[in-house]
Design a protein around this motif. Structure first.
Motif, PDB file in Angstrom:
ATOM      1  N   UNK A  28      -2.189  -2.769  -3.457  1.00 16.10           N
ATOM      2  CA  UNK A  28      -3.483  -2.470  -2.853  1.00 16.10           C
ATOM      3  C   UNK A  28      -3.694  -0.963  -2.817  1.00 16.10           C
ATOM      4  N   UNK A  29      -4.934  -0.550  -3.065  1.00 10.93           N
ATOM      5  CA  UNK A  29      -5.289   0.871  -3.031  1.00 10.93           C
ATOM      6  C   UNK A  29      -5.946   1.183  -1.691  1.00 10.93           C
ATOM      7  N   UNK A  30      -5.334   2.110  -0.938  1.00 13.29           N
ATOM      8  CA  UNK A  30      -5.835   2.507   0.370  1.00 13.29           C
ATOM      9  C   UNK A  30      -7.257   3.047   0.255  1.00 13.29           C
ATOM     10  N   UNK A  31      -8.125   2.616   1.177  1.00  7.10           N
ATOM     11  CA  UNK A  31      -9.487   3.142   1.257  1.00  7.10           C
ATOM     12  C   UNK A  31      -9.683   3.995   2.503  1.00  7.10           C
ATOM     13  N   UNK A  40       0.862  -1.182   0.000  1.00  5.15           N
ATOM     14  CA  UNK A  40       0.000   0.000   0.000  1.00  5.15           C
ATOM     15  C   UNK A  40       0.896   1.229   0.000  1.00  5.15           C
ATOM     16  N   UNK A  41       0.743   2.038  -1.041  1.00  2.00           N
ATOM     17  CA  UNK A  41       1.512   3.281  -1.147  1.00  2.00           C
ATOM     18  C   UNK A  41       0.508   4.413  -1.313  1.00  2.00           C
ATOM     19  N   UNK A  42       0.660   5.433  -0.456  1.00  2.00           N
ATOM     20  CA  UNK A  42      -0.283   6.560  -0.461  1.00  2.00           C
ATOM     21  C   UNK A  42       0.492   7.845  -0.254  1.00  2.00           C
ATOM     22  N   UNK A  43       0.310   8.790  -1.152  1.00  2.00           N
ATOM     23  CA  UNK A  43       0.944  10.113  -1.036  1.00  2.00           C
ATOM     24  C   UNK A  43       2.451  10.018  -0.806  1.00  2.00           C
ATOM     25  N   UNK A  44       3.108   9.152  -1.554  1.00  2.00           N
ATOM     26  CA  UNK A  44       4.559   9.028  -1.456  1.00  2.00           C
ATOM     27  C   UNK A  44       5.076   8.281  -0.248  1.00  2.00           C
ATOM     28  N   UNK A  45       4.166   7.629   0.490  1.00  2.00           N
ATOM     29  CA  UNK A  45       4.563   6.865   1.669  1.00  2.00           C
ATOM     30  C   UNK A  45       4.096   5.417   1.527  1.00  2.00           C
ATOM     31  N   UNK A  46       4.858   4.519   2.112  1.00  2.00           N
ATOM     32  CA  UNK A  46       4.555   3.091   2.052  1.00  2.00           C
ATOM     33  C   UNK A  46       4.180   2.612   3.447  1.00  2.00           C
ATOM     34  N   UNK A  47       3.203   1.718   3.511  1.00  2.00           N
ATOM     35  CA  UNK A  47       2.744   1.170   4.786  1.00  2.00           C
ATOM     36  C   UNK A  47       3.556  -0.079   5.121  1.00  2.00           C
ATOM     37  N   UNK A  48       4.223  -0.055   6.286  1.00  2.00           N
ATOM     38  CA  UNK A  48       5.043  -1.181   6.722  1.00  2.00           C
ATOM     39  C   UNK A  48       4.694  -1.571   8.151  1.00  2.00           C
ATOM     40  N   UNK A  59      -8.365  -1.589   2.322  1.00  2.00           N
ATOM     41  CA  UNK A  59      -7.872  -1.326   0.970  1.00  2.00           C
ATOM     42  C   UNK A  59      -8.589  -2.221  -0.024  1.00  2.00           C
ATOM     43  N   UNK A  60      -8.428  -1.877  -1.285  1.00  2.00           N
ATOM     44  CA  UNK A  60      -8.949  -2.674  -2.388  1.00  2.00           C
ATOM     45  C   UNK A  60      -7.756  -3.329  -3.070  1.00  2.00           C
ATOM     46  N   UNK A  61      -7.828  -4.647  -3.290  1.00  2.00           N
ATOM     47  CA  UNK A  61      -6.684  -5.294  -3.926  1.00  2.00           C
ATOM     48  C   UNK A  61      -6.624  -4.986  -5.415  1.00  2.00           C
ATOM     49  N   UNK A  62      -5.410  -4.812  -5.892  1.00  2.00           N
ATOM     50  CA  UNK A  62      -5.160  -4.717  -7.320  1.00  2.00           C
ATOM     51  C   UNK A  62      -4.639  -6.061  -7.783  1.00  2.00           C
ATOM     52  N   UNK A  63      -3.610  -6.011  -8.594  1.00  2.00           N
ATOM     53  CA  UNK A  63      -3.086  -7.269  -9.106  1.00  2.00           C
ATOM     54  C   UNK A  63      -1.777  -7.649  -8.434  1.00  2.00           C
ATOM     55  N   UNK A  64      -1.501  -8.941  -8.460  1.00  2.00           N
ATOM     56  CA  UNK A  64      -0.212  -9.426  -7.988  1.00  2.00           C
ATOM     57  C   UNK A  64       0.828  -9.000  -9.013  1.00  2.00           C
TER      58      UNK A  64
END
Length: 143
Positions: free
Chosen positions: A95-98, A15-23, A64-69
């Motif tokens: 994944x797209x953050x919701x 998940x990447x949002x606004x230039x940041x990654x979720x870890x 989040x909503x899954x995209x593709x592998x």
């Protein structure tokens, strides 16, 4: 210790949002104490995408909503003597953050957003392949 006869399939939620990654910082081996993508084993009857979203919610409370592998990473767990105990095939799902902000849960000690630059400047101790997978995810977003 019995060695698993087959690799374990696991999903990673990227998940990447606004230039940041979720870890998340892992609580359990392998990679205990290291930062990596939320994720875990794919359960029987579950798709890789479903597993990524489930693990994301369990470890961070983020929706989040899954995209593709889009990538696969081989991870090997060796014992102190160097003998292979387990092998994982980690499948990265974009994944797209919701909604939601990260709150550590399940087997995560911490969960947080980090600027993408933190993956390449050496400020974070990450699991193998985290920087490369994040770079690939952002390249796919641009392309």
């Amino acid at each position: 210790m019995t060695v698993a006869a087959r690799p374990v399939v696991a999903a990673l939620a990227v998940v990447i949002r606004k230039g940041a990654v979720l870890l998340v910082r892992r609580r359990n081996p392998p990679d205990a104490g290291l930062w990596g993508f939320p994720g875990g084993k794919v359960e029987f009857g579950e798709t890789v995408e479903q597993a990524a979203i489930r693990e994301l919610a369990e470890e961070t409370t983020v929706a989040a909503v899954p995209g593709r592998a889009f990538a696969a990473v081989d991870a090997f767990d060796h014992d102190e003597a160097g003998i292979l105990k387990r092998q994982f095939v980690l499948i990265a799902v974009r994944c797209r953050w919701l909604s939601g902000e990260p709150v550590a849960g399940d087997d995560a000690m911490e969960a947080a957003w980090f600027p993408l630059s933190a993956l390449s400047d050496g400020t974070l101790e990450t699991s193998l392949g985290v920087a490369e997978v994040a770079a690939r995810a952002t390249a796919e977003d641009a392309g």
